[in-house]
Design an enzyme around this catalytic site. Structure first.
Site, short mmCIF file in Angstrom:
data_model
loop_
_atom_site.label_atom_id
_atom_site.label_comp_id
_atom_site.label_asym_id
_atom_site.label_seq_id
_atom_site.Cartn_x
_atom_site.Cartn_y
_atom_site.Cartn_z
N SER A 108 0.90 -1.19 -0.12
CA SER A 108 0.03 -0.07 0.21
C SER A 108 1.01 1.20 0.02
O SER A 108 2.04 1.21 0.51
CB SER A 108 -0.68 0.07 1.21
OG SER A 108 -1.42 1.28 1.39
N TYR A 162 -1.59 0.09 10.13
CA TYR A 162 -1.81 -0.71 8.82
C TYR A 162 -0.37 -0.41 8.10
O TYR A 162 -0.03 -1.30 7.17
CB TYR A 162 -2.95 -0.14 8.04
CG TYR A 162 -3.20 -0.53 6.85
CD1 TYR A 162 -3.83 -1.73 6.48
CD2 TYR A 162 -2.99 0.47 5.79
CE1 TYR A 162 -4.17 -2.09 4.97
CE2 TYR A 162 -3.43 -0.03 4.61
CZ TYR A 162 -3.84 -0.97 4.01
OH TYR A 162 -4.01 -1.44 2.77
#
Ligand code: NAP
Length: 248
Positions: free
Chosen positions: A143, A157
């Site tokens: 990501s 995250y």
């Protein structure tokens, strides 16, 4: 010989598009899901409708026994594995770091990071010539949060994906001599349901000012990059982290 590809978390979003695009390119696709059995079956039917081949396969990537069973099925039914896409992932709720319950760190890392590690470990045992395999390609979903840090949203995250990137580089070097390429795709703001689980389904629109191309990406745009990395067209690409983020 039909090449066999396992896509984790393929019942919707980016994983489902990877499965569709790969099936159109001639891969036999194993569509892994955890809870969304109906969506996985619908995707398999969709792929069959355009002449591709696919099958649905249950398994929680964070569960060691589930992962072992998934890859055993692959060995028994196909005797080979040519591609693995570690796509299954979860996005926690938007929160400041000091307010996060440590239990959530365990959950996030167990799916995004350990889940990827477990699947890579089993895949190597099917792909590597050391174990009777013929090489292959692995693509991990990272990501942009790994690079940007996701401050004020979900730093945990971002860190779970940063670990995936380090592992991608290390594994690519370890497995190059075995004919296994390992790469990662770093999506930016992609329009999928995942933002709802962060508590803000309008997140892609809210953050659009940070995207030089001026719009969110589609799951298909991320999927195209993944399938390219799997393909022979990327035969000299390994250890790469490819941003698909509209320049973000
Ligand atoms: P999504 O629409 O929420 O889909 C997530 C998929 O993962 C679902 O098919 C879900 O299946 C599956 N999954 C979740 N936990 C699982 C588990 N424990 N075991 C097996 N499958 C599991 O997400 P997405 O947006 O397509 O994201 C796909 C990947 O790209 C993720 O790794 C995400 O972190 C990454 N990413 C996405 C974006 C974005 O903007 N969308 C940006 C950067 C990175 P079930 O419903 O069956 O559980």
């Amino acid at each position: 010989m039909t090449r066999v590809l396992l896509v984790t978390g393929a019942s919707r979003g980016i994983g489902a598009e990877v499965a569709r695009i790969a099936a159109r390119s001639g891969w036999h696709v194993i569509v892994n899901y955890n809870t969304s059995a109906d969506q996985a079956s619908a995707l398999v039917a969709d792929i069959a409708a355009f002449g591709g081949t696919a099958e649905a396969l249950h398994g929680n990537v964070a569960d060691t026994r589930d992962v072992a069973a998934m890859f055993s099925m692959c060995r028994e039914r196909h005797g080979r594995l040519d591609g693995l896409v570690n796509n299954a992932g979860i996005l926690p709720e938007i929160s400041r770091f000091e307010d996060i319950d440590p239990e959530r760190w365990q959950r996030t890392f167990s799916v995004n990071t350990v889940g990827t590690f477990l699947c890579c470990r089993e895949a190597v045992r099917l792909m590597s010539p050391r174990h009777g395999g013929q090489g292959g390609a692995i693509v991990n979903l990272s990501s942009m949060a790994a690079a940007l840090g996701a401050a004020n949203e979900f730093v945990d995250y971002g860190a779970s994906k940063g670990a995936v990137e380090s592992m991608t580089i290390g594994l690519s070097r370890e497995l190059g001599p075995d004919g296994i390429r390992v790469n990662a795709v770093r999506p930016g703001l992609i329009d999928t349901e995942i933002h709802g689980s962060a508590g803000d389904q309008s997140r892609t629109q809210r953050l659009i000012h940070s995207v030089p191309l001026g719009r969110p990406g589609s799951a298909a745009e991320a999927g195209e990059a993944v399938v390219w990395l799997l393909s022979e067209a990327a035969s000299y690409v390994t250890g790469s982290i490819l941003s698909v983020s509209g320049g973000r």
